[in-house]
Structure formats: structure tokens, C-alpha cells
Scaffold this motif. Structure first.
Motif, PDB file in Angstrom:
ATOM      1  N   ALA A   1       0.810  -1.215   0.000  1.00 53.38           N
ATOM      2  CA  ALA A   1       0.000   0.000   0.000  1.00 53.38           C
ATOM      3  C   ALA A   1       0.843   1.265   0.000  1.00 53.38           C
ATOM      4  O   ALA A   1       0.301   2.372   0.074  1.00 53.38           O
ATOM      5  CB  ALA A   1      -0.921   0.006   1.217  1.00 53.38           C
ATOM      6  N   GLY A   2       2.162   1.122  -0.061  1.00 57.12           N
ATOM      7  CA  GLY A   2       3.014   2.300  -0.080  1.00 57.12           C
ATOM      8  C   GLY A   2       3.126   2.943   1.297  1.00 57.12           C
ATOM      9  O   GLY A   2       2.967   2.289   2.327  1.00 57.12           O
ATOM     10  N   SER A   3       3.359   4.242   1.320  1.00 53.17           N
ATOM     11  CA  SER A   3       3.604   4.961   2.573  1.00 53.17           C
ATOM     12  C   SER A   3       2.482   5.942   2.868  1.00 53.17           C
ATOM     13  O   SER A   3       2.002   6.644   1.977  1.00 53.17           O
ATOM     14  CB  SER A   3       4.933   5.722   2.501  1.00 53.17           C
ATOM     15  OG  SER A   3       6.019   4.828   2.350  1.00 53.17           O
ATOM     16  N   LEU A   4       2.079   5.948   4.125  1.00 54.28           N
ATOM     17  CA  LEU A   4       1.135   6.939   4.623  1.00 54.28           C
ATOM     18  C   LEU A   4       1.914   7.915   5.493  1.00 54.28           C
ATOM     19  O   LEU A   4       2.578   7.509   6.446  1.00 54.28           O
ATOM     20  CB  LEU A   4       0.030   6.276   5.446  1.00 54.28           C
ATOM     21  CG  LEU A   4      -0.948   5.374   4.686  1.00 54.28           C
ATOM     22  CD1 LEU A   4      -1.849   4.642   5.663  1.00 54.28           C
ATOM     23  CD2 LEU A   4      -1.787   6.193   3.721  1.00 54.28           C
TER      24      LEU A   4
ATOM     25  N   MET B   1       3.350  19.358  -0.919  1.00 51.62           N
ATOM     26  CA  MET B   1       4.105  18.345  -1.665  1.00 51.62           C
ATOM     27  C   MET B   1       4.446  17.143  -0.794  1.00 51.62           C
ATOM     28  O   MET B   1       4.770  17.304   0.379  1.00 51.62           O
ATOM     29  CB  MET B   1       5.385  18.972  -2.232  1.00 51.62           C
ATOM     30  CG  MET B   1       5.111  20.134  -3.181  1.00 51.62           C
ATOM     31  SD  MET B   1       6.570  21.148  -3.571  1.00 51.62           S
ATOM     32  CE  MET B   1       6.696  22.153  -2.096  1.00 51.62           C
ATOM     33  N   ASP B   2       4.385  15.963  -1.389  1.00 51.03           N
ATOM     34  CA  ASP B   2       4.721  14.694  -0.733  1.00 51.03           C
ATOM     35  C   ASP B   2       5.874  14.077  -1.505  1.00 51.03           C
ATOM     36  O   ASP B   2       5.678  13.490  -2.576  1.00 51.03           O
ATOM     37  CB  ASP B   2       3.501  13.775  -0.731  1.00 51.03           C
ATOM     38  CG  ASP B   2       3.762  12.412  -0.099  1.00 51.03           C
ATOM     39  OD1 ASP B   2       4.933  12.094   0.153  1.00 51.03           O
ATOM     40  OD2 ASP B   2       2.788  11.660   0.116  1.00 51.03           O
ATOM     41  N   THR B   3       7.106  14.208  -0.964  1.00 52.62           N
ATOM     42  CA  THR B   3       8.275  13.725  -1.706  1.00 52.62           C
ATOM     43  C   THR B   3       8.401  12.211  -1.670  1.00 52.62           C
ATOM     44  O   THR B   3       9.170  11.641  -2.450  1.00 52.62           O
ATOM     45  CB  THR B   3       9.565  14.348  -1.150  1.00 52.62           C
ATOM     46  OG1 THR B   3       9.790  13.859   0.176  1.00 52.62           O
ATOM     47  CG2 THR B   3       9.483  15.858  -1.134  1.00 52.62           C
ATOM     48  N   VAL B   4       7.670  11.556  -0.745  1.00 47.52           N
ATOM     49  CA  VAL B   4       7.737  10.091  -0.678  1.00 47.52           C
ATOM     50  C   VAL B   4       6.892   9.476  -1.784  1.00 47.52           C
ATOM     51  O   VAL B   4       7.335   8.584  -2.521  1.00 47.52           O
ATOM     52  CB  VAL B   4       7.285   9.591   0.701  1.00 47.52           C
ATOM     53  CG1 VAL B   4       7.243   8.061   0.730  1.00 47.52           C
ATOM     54  CG2 VAL B   4       8.213  10.113   1.785  1.00 47.52           C
ATOM     55  N   ASN B   5       5.655   9.955  -1.928  1.00 51.12           N
ATOM     56  CA  ASN B   5       4.741   9.416  -2.941  1.00 51.12           C
ATOM     57  C   ASN B   5       4.765  10.213  -4.240  1.00 51.12           C
ATOM     58  O   ASN B   5       4.009   9.903  -5.167  1.00 51.12           O
ATOM     59  CB  ASN B   5       3.322   9.379  -2.382  1.00 51.12           C
ATOM     60  CG  ASN B   5       3.205   8.407  -1.219  1.00 51.12           C
ATOM     61  OD1 ASN B   5       3.445   7.211  -1.371  1.00 51.12           O
ATOM     62  ND2 ASN B   5       2.860   8.912  -0.042  1.00 51.12           N
TER      63      ASN B   5
ATOM     64  N   ALA C   1      -1.684  15.378  -7.765  1.00 53.05           N
ATOM     65  CA  ALA C   1      -1.018  15.471  -9.065  1.00 53.05           C
ATOM     66  C   ALA C   1       0.405  14.936  -8.961  1.00 53.05           C
ATOM     67  O   ALA C   1       1.074  15.087  -7.937  1.00 53.05           O
ATOM     68  CB  ALA C   1      -1.005  16.920  -9.539  1.00 53.05           C
ATOM     69  N   ALA C   2       0.879  14.318 -10.057  1.00 54.11           N
ATOM     70  CA  ALA C   2       2.225  13.735 -10.067  1.00 54.11           C
ATOM     71  C   ALA C   2       3.281  14.830 -10.147  1.00 54.11           C
ATOM     72  O   ALA C   2       3.062  15.902 -10.731  1.00 54.11           O
ATOM     73  CB  ALA C   2       2.369  12.778 -11.235  1.00 54.11           C
TER      74      ALA C   2
ATOM     75  N   ASP D   1      13.361  12.848  -4.727  1.00 53.31           N
ATOM     76  CA  ASP D   1      13.202  12.296  -3.376  1.00 53.31           C
ATOM     77  C   ASP D   1      13.212  13.358  -2.286  1.00 53.31           C
ATOM     78  O   ASP D   1      12.790  13.097  -1.155  1.00 53.31           O
ATOM     79  CB  ASP D   1      14.316  11.283  -3.088  1.00 53.31           C
ATOM     80  CG  ASP D   1      14.215  10.058  -3.972  1.00 53.31           C
ATOM     81  OD1 ASP D   1      13.079   9.648  -4.285  1.00 53.31           O
ATOM     82  OD2 ASP D   1      15.270   9.523  -4.354  1.00 53.31           O
ATOM     83  N   SER D   2      13.725  14.546  -2.605  1.00 51.44           N
ATOM     84  CA  SER D   2      13.788  15.611  -1.612  1.00 51.44           C
ATOM     85  C   SER D   2      13.828  16.948  -2.333  1.00 51.44           C
ATOM     86  O   SER D   2      14.056  17.017  -3.543  1.00 51.44           O
ATOM     87  CB  SER D   2      15.017  15.457  -0.705  1.00 51.44           C
ATOM     88  OG  SER D   2      16.202  15.549  -1.466  1.00 51.44           O
ATOM     89  N   LEU D   3      13.612  18.004  -1.554  1.00 46.50           N
ATOM     90  CA  LEU D   3      13.622  19.351  -2.102  1.00 46.50           C
ATOM     91  C   LEU D   3      14.798  20.125  -1.530  1.00 46.50           C
ATOM     92  O   LEU D   3      15.179  19.938  -0.371  1.00 46.50           O
ATOM     93  CB  LEU D   3      12.319  20.076  -1.764  1.00 46.50           C
ATOM     94  CG  LEU D   3      11.035  19.399  -2.266  1.00 46.50           C
ATOM     95  CD1 LEU D   3       9.815  20.155  -1.756  1.00 46.50           C
ATOM     96  CD2 LEU D   3      11.023  19.323  -3.789  1.00 46.50           C
ATOM     97  N   ALA D   4      15.364  21.004  -2.355  1.00 49.57           N
ATOM     98  CA  ALA D   4      16.518  21.782  -1.914  1.00 49.57           C
ATOM     99  C   ALA D   4      16.359  23.266  -2.171  1.00 49.57           C
ATOM    100  O   ALA D   4      17.013  24.075  -1.508  1.00 49.57           O
ATOM    101  CB  ALA D   4      17.789  21.281  -2.605  1.00 49.57           C
ATOM    102  N   LYS D   5      15.483  23.648  -3.117  1.00 47.54           N
ATOM    103  CA  LYS D   5      15.408  25.058  -3.485  1.00 47.54           C
ATOM    104  C   LYS D   5      14.009  25.406  -3.960  1.00 47.54           C
ATOM    105  O   LYS D   5      13.366  24.657  -4.691  1.00 47.54           O
ATOM    106  CB  LYS D   5      16.433  25.381  -4.577  1.00 47.54           C
ATOM    107  CG  LYS D   5      16.480  26.838  -4.979  1.00 47.54           C
ATOM    108  CD  LYS D   5      17.682  27.162  -5.839  1.00 47.54           C
ATOM    109  CE  LYS D   5      17.605  26.534  -7.214  1.00 47.54           C
ATOM    110  NZ  LYS D   5      18.678  27.015  -8.104  1.00 47.54           N
ATOM    111  N   ILE D   6      13.542  26.589  -3.548  1.00 46.34           N
ATOM    112  CA  ILE D   6      12.280  27.160  -4.019  1.00 46.34           C
ATOM    113  C   ILE D   6      12.639  28.427  -4.787  1.00 46.34           C
ATOM    114  O   ILE D   6      13.282  29.330  -4.246  1.00 46.34           O
ATOM    115  CB  ILE D   6      11.340  27.494  -2.846  1.00 46.34           C
ATOM    116  CG1 ILE D   6      11.131  26.267  -1.947  1.00 46.34           C
ATOM    117  CG2 ILE D   6      10.009  28.024  -3.370  1.00 46.34           C
ATOM    118  CD1 ILE D   6      10.495  25.083  -2.634  1.00 46.34           C
TER     119      ILE D   6
END
Length: 707
Positions: free
Chosen positions: A121-124, A264-268, A284-285, A291-296
């Protein structure tokens, strides 16, 4: 396949019986084979992980599998966040729900379970009610004019300018691009993963007329510069990438502010997009599955000319709060936390300090009982009426939305109160100082007895000290305090009998030093004796030292516990004698020992065993003068001989109808009379009880017939 006859085709799958068929393969033909597989299982397994908002494993979370309102399976996440829900019935359309203390629940719908198959079921990801804001910029503290950035905001002004502007007393940052040179941008760096929210107020002052026009508002990128989420103002429209596809999610009007928020959900690898609080994209995809965010980044390049104005940039770990959030984060008082909006306080409380904290740190104000405080927190002293108070708490959100929360403070009725307003010992000082709300104290005393004077808020409360009744504001009977520790219990029962409280004093009496009496040898050995009548529970224990070295102190022990100390006058070698009166002993066996002390040492006496067999009152006997059976008569109680009682009670058909106080003069007789009138026809049964400190004795029933 090669051409052949009699080819066997076999299908296999976990949870099903194998199926086989024989076919002939001929040139130019396509042969279709239908294989029916019978299920051997009716259940499957669901696995997955529960993570927190920073994508860390969340152990101890409860995961339920539900089909509508029916729970099919339950599992608990392990230290690594993983869980396994076994024996889930085969089916589809199931819902997963994960819960954990301090986190908002999370659900995932549309789950399918197949026979003898493990479904991942993936990650919650569970978030806390309030996010952790890692960057907040409102620009109001900055001077107007060119802006070069600060600690966590970087600026590039290639092809244009970045400046702080002011309108209506509010300051913001404006990016303007006029030439095809370099990049015009404002960026913030933050290494985040899990649930991340970026939100901004965005305005384009000029309408689009012609040419290129694309402003990122913003782009969320990983450390390699790959775009996870891409949002833009372009040619009077608001667009976003959903996967690799651009979607128009709305239009913008020049000169109007828009609140743009991406959760945003970086896991899913999914995100939700909200414009002015309205969800325009859900799940939305990511444009690129990072896998992670570094800059806006807010930026324009190339020939994308024009300007965009930004304000209230916020980056948070978790789900950002809406601008109209009016919830309370906490509500505390000087008398504890309310339960379901209700705070109960003792009758003695006349004021309560209330502190309310809005959930959103950006709330405009919090108002308590009409007193407004700017910001997200307010404190006010509330004066209570006879029954309490109803406190109105108004939270004004940052967009001006208001909500009223009600705190009901209830003062308990005086008849239910169990509070002491003072507790005064006859010796020593309570530690800590007495406080009506504190129930445990320590006390050090030098002597062998102690009285305490408890005063109740309600004078009608019933107070006992070591089980003995004491009137409010009066001293208790003396409590023996042997060497060592003694617990003294002061119990307060409410007037209406619905509540009680116990104040406890841990009393310490230090071991006294040996007397400095000049003795050169320890005392001689003494003997203990008991007076007659001890079987009734009241007697004297006497120490006799017939001859020899005298003592200066006598210590008497009852069943190994110090009972009393007596100071003696030594006159060696003459005889010594000391007596200790014992009262109120219940039936049982008591072992007495004693020590004689002087400067040279201590000597134990011979032991003494005392049997108390008749401490309870003698047996009462009832009689009646109802010779004519007319329903009016006198019930008489006689206790002819034995231990006396201090209380007499008469029961009629199991109901208490009379109570009288008696004067004890053991072993003399005792009597009492109860006059009854208007008893209905029938047989009435009377039982008498006699009670004293040692216990209670019931007599034989007396039946009285009335006509």
C-alpha cells in the motif's frame, strides 16, 4: 511456438489451483485457450509504512483496513514504520486509515486485495496539527528600494531588478524583467523531504499584451536542479505541471493578490495545489520524481518580460495552515487544562487566569472576554461568579475571519467541596507551606504526640484525623508520634457525601539522644504488668524496676512499634515505676516490650502479652410494650452487663429509625428507649446495634405485630 499437436498449457498462481489444457498449434492459426483457476484462499495481506511529516519512520501507529464502516484488519507500525495487516478478505475499494497520538489521521482509498497475495500500500505520511515553519518572509521590516537578499533569500537581478515596494502600509518584493540577460530570481534554500508546503501571495500588476510571459511562482527543485513542482503566471493564466503535462488551473486579474499554496509529498511524488484556499489539483504527479527538495525559486528568464510581486513567503514542514484558520492550538488555565471546553474548580476559587493560543502563528488577534490582544496569544484574569463563568474567546485569522470558542468554568457547589483553607500542627512547620490545592506534606516534631487543627472551606464538611471526627477549626485529639515516621491522614468529606479528599502529613520524630544523667552503668532489668479489665480494651501497662541502676527514660513498644515515652527521675538504687494508659484497643493480641535508657546504655524489660476479648459492646436485648397491637409503642434496649457502647442505633424493617449517643461506664448496664407511633398493620422486625471505638455488636431481631 513450433507447430505441434497435443501441447499442454498450464497456468499457476499463488492462492489458486493450477489449470491446464491441451491444444494443437497449426500454421496460420491463433488458438485461444480459456483456463479457469479455482481459488484456494479467501484472504490476502497488506503491507506498507507509516512515516511522519519529515518522512521519518513513525512507530506505534495504528493502521486499520476498512470496508465502509466495517473494520477488516488492524496492524501496528514497527520501529521502522512498517506494518503488516494479515488475513484481509479478498475484495476491492478498501480504505486504509493510520492514526497516531499527536498526529492528524491519514487515509488512502481504493485498495484492492487479492487471494494469497501481498499488496504493497506504499507509505502513509502523518502530519502534526500545526506545521513547522522553516522560512517565513513578509518583508515589512525591510527598507524600500533595491533588495539584495538576506540570510536565507538569494537574489539575482540579471535582466531586470528585485526591489522592496510598499502599498497601503504593507511591504512586498517585486521582480521586474526588462532585458534578455541572465536570470531575474528570488530563491530560498532548504533541504526538506516528506510533506512540504510552500505558499506565497502573488500579484501581477500589468495585464499581458504580447510576447513571451512566464514567471515561476515558484518552481520547487531538488539539489540537482530537477523540477518537482512547477507553477507559473503566464499570459493572464495560472498553470501547473501535473507530471509532464501543463494544466491551466485558473486565470489572474492584474493588480489582484492570489494566495498560491503547494502541499508536496516527496515520498509518494504527489502534490496538491490550492489557489485562494480552493483545491485546484489533488494528488497530481511530480514533474520529475525527486526524493527531496533543496530550493524554491521565483524567476523569469530569456524574453519573459514584465513583473511579479510576492509577499508572505512561507515554507513549512507539514501542511501549511489556511489564511482563515481560527482554531485554538491550546487553552490553559491557572487551574489546569479544560476538558471538552469545561473547567471545574473548587468553590474556594474566585479568579482563574486563562491563556489562549491560536493554532496559526499568523493570527491577527486573540480576544478573551472582550479584551483583545494582537498576535496569536492572549492571557486574561477571569473573575468568577457564584457558579463560575462563561468565557468567550475570539480568534481573528490573518484574513480577518473570526471564530468564537467558549470556555465554561464551573465552581463546584459548596456542599460538594472538600477543601481545607488551613491545616495547623501543634508543633513544627509544614513543608512545603500549606496550600489548599496540595495534599502531601512533611513535618518534623520533637515530642511524642501531635494535634492538628484543620479548617474547611465549608464548615459543614465532615473532617477526621486518623479516623477520629474533628470539628472544622478545632484541634484534633492527640495523635501518638513514636520515634521514626508516622503518617497522619486528615480526611475531608463533602457536606452532601459525594466527594472526599485526604491531606497527608508524613511526621518524623528524630531519635532523642541518651539523657545526660551521669549514670555509669546501664539500667537494671524491669518488668511489665497490665491492670485488670484489660479484656475490654482499656487498661494500664506499668513498668516496675524493683531495685538497681535507674533509668532516665522509658520507651514502651506495642507490637514492635513505639507507643509512648516517659521521662523518669533516677534515684539509684531505689525502685522506679511508670504507667502508660491504653485505650480503644479492639479485640486481639497485643505484645508489649519496653526499654529503660540512661547515659550508659539501654536495657530491655521482660515482654508482656495482653489479650483483648471483650472490646466490642455487649449484646443488646430488645423488648416492646405493644400489648394491644395498636401501632403505637416503645422499643426498649437493654445491655445488662459488659463493655459499654457510645452509640445506639435501632433499625425497623432494615431502615434506621433512631440513633442515640450513650455514656460509657464499663461494665455497668446500658439502656435506651425509642417511642414509635402510627405503625401500619403487619409484622415489623427491629434490630439494635451498639457501637464503640472497637466495633459494633448487633442484637437478636424482635418481631412486633400490629393490627
Amino acid at each position: 511456438m513450433p507447430f505441434a499437436d497435443g501441447i499442454e498449457v498450464t497456468a499457476t498462481r499463488n492462492g489458486y489451483q493450477s489449470a491446464a489444457a491441451t491444444v494443437n498449434v497449426r500454421p496460420g492459426n491463433v488458438t485461444t485457450v480459456a483456463l479457469t483457476m479455482a481459488s484456494t484462499s479467501t484472504a490476502g495481506t497488506i503491507t506498507g509504512r507509516v512515516l511522519d511529516q519529515a518522512a521519518r519512520p513513525l512507530p506505534g501507529a495504528t493502521v486499520t483496513v476498512r470496508d465502509g464502516d466495517q473494520t477488516l484488519a488492524t496492524a501496528t507500525s514497527a520501529a521502522d514504520g512498517s506494518y503488516t495487516a494479515a488475513d484481509v478478505p479478498v475484495g476491492e475499494g478498501y480504505t486504509l486509515r493510520a492514526t497516531a497520538g499527536g498526529f492528524e489521521p491519514k487515509t488512502s482509498a481504493g485498495l484492492k486485495v487479492e487471494a494469497a497475495t501481498t499488496t504493497d500500500a506504499g507509505s502513509l505520511l502523518l502530519v502534526r496539527p500545526t506545521p513547522d515553519y522553516v522560512a517565513v518572509h513578509d518583508f515589512d521590516h525591510l527598507p524600500t528600494g533595491p533588495y539584495a537578499g538576506d540570510d536565507d533569500l538569494a537574489v539575482t537581478s540579471g535582466g531586470g531588478s528585485v526591489e522592496i515596494v510598499e502599498a497601503g502600509g504593507d511591504r512586498s518584493v517585486r521582480l521586474t524583467r526588462t532585458a534578455n540577460s541572465g536570470v531575474t530570481s528570488l530563491t530560498t534554500a532548504a533541504a526538506l523531504k516528506g510533506i512540504v508546503t510552500v505558499e506565497t501571495n502573488v500579484m501581477s500588476e500589468q495585464p499581458y499584451t504580447s510576447g513571451n510571459h512566464w514567471w515561476s511562482i515558484p518552481y520547487a527543485k531538488d539539489a540537482a536542479g530537477q523540477n518537482a513542482v512547477s507553477l507559473a503566471f503566464t499570459k493572464n493564466t495560472i498553470v501547473a505541471y501535473a507530471g509532464s503535462t501543463t494544466k491551466t488551473v485558473g486565470a489572474y486579474e492584474p493588480g489582484r493578490w492570489y494566495h498560491v499554496a503547494a502541499v508536496m509529498d516527496t515520498v509518494n511524488k504527489r502534490f496538491d495545489l490550492l489557489i485562494d484556499g480552493r483545491k485546484v489539483l489533488e494528488g497530481a504527479a511530480f514533474r520529475t520524481p525527486v526524493d527531496s527538495l533543496a530550493k524554491i525559486e521565483y524567476a523569469a528568464t530569456s524574453t519573459n518580460y514584465g513583473s511579479v510581486t510576492l509577499d508572505d513567503l512561507r515554507l513549512s514542514q507539514g501542511v501549511g495552515l489556511s489564511r482563515d484558520d481560527t482554531a485554538l492550538l491550546s487553552l490553559e488555565t491557572s487551574h489546569g487544562a479544560p476538558v471538552d471546553g469545561v473547567l471545574e474548580v473548587p468553590a474556594r476559587v474566585t479568579e482563574v487566569e486563562v491563556t489562549a493560543v491560536a493554532r496559526s502563528p499568523f493570527a491577527r488577534s486573540v480576544t478573551i472576554d472582550g479584551a483583545e490582544t494582537d498576535g496569536a496569544q492572549a492571557t486574561r484574569q477571569v473573575t468568577l461568579g457564584a457558579t463560575g463563568a462563561e468565557v468567550k474567546i475570539v480568534v481573528t485569522a490573518e484574513d480577518g475571519t473570526e471564530a468564537t470558542h467558549t470556555l465554561r468554568i464551573e465552581r463546584r457547589p459548596l456542599a460538594q467541596d472538600t477543601t481545607l483553607t488551613s491545616l495547623a500542627p501543634s508543633a513544627g512547620t509544614l513543608e512545603p507551606a500549606f496550600d489548599p490545592g496540595r495534599h502531601d506534606y512533611t513535618l518534623t516534631v520533637p515530642g511524642d504526640s501531635l494535634t492538628v487543627t484543620p479548617t474547611a472551606l465549608n464548615p459543614r464538611s465532615a473532617i477526621t484525623v486518623q479516623g477520629r471526627p474533628v470539628a472544622s477549626g478545632t484541634a484534633s485529639p492527640a495523635v501518638p508520634i513514636p520515634v521514626g515516621d508516622t503518617e497522619v491522614a486528615v480526611r475531608v468529606a463533602s457536606e452532601d457525601g459525594t466527594a472526599d479528599a485526604t491531606y497527608t502529613i508524613e511526621v518524623t520524630r528524630p531519635e532523642p539522644e541518651l539523657p545526660q544523667d551521669g549514670a555509669t552503668a546501664p539500667p537494671a532489668k524491669a518488668a511489665l504488668s497490665v491492670s485488670g479489665g484489660h479484656r475490654y480494651g482499656t487498661y494500664d501497662v506499668t513498668m516496675n524496676l524493683w531495685y538497681g541502676v535507674n533509668g532516665s527514660v522509658l520507651v514502651l513498644y506495642e507490637n514492635g512499634r513505639e507507643l509512648a515515652r516517659r521521662t523518669l527521675t533516677p534515684d539509684t538504687p531505689r525502685a522506679q515505676k511508670a504507667t502508660v494508659q491504653i485505650t480503644g484497643r479492639v479485640n486481639g493480641t497485643y505484645l508489649y516490650t519496653a526499654e529503660l535508657l540512661n547515659q550508659a546504655g539501654r536495657t530491655s524489660t521482660t515482654p508482656l502479652k495482653v489479650e483483648v476479648t471483650q472490646a466490642n459492646p455487649g449484646k443488646p436485648v430488645l423488648s416492646s410494650d405493644n400489648w394491644d397491637g395498636d401501632g403505637s409503642y416503645t422499643i426498649r434496649m437493654n445491655m445488662w452487663w459488659g463493655t459499654n457502647a457510645t452509640t445506639y442505633r435501632l433499625y425497623e424493617d432494615g431502615v434506621l429509625v433512631d440513633t442515640q449517643q450513650l455514656t460509657a461506664a464499663t461494665p455497668a448496664a446500658q439502656s435506651a428507649a425509642t417511642v414509635l407511633t402510627g405503625r401500619p398493620a403487619g409484622t415489623h422486625t427491629y434490630v439494635a446495634e451498639l457501637a464503640n471505638e472497637a466495633g459494633t455488636t448487633r442484637g437478636e431481631p424482635l418481631a412486633v405485630v400490629t393490627r
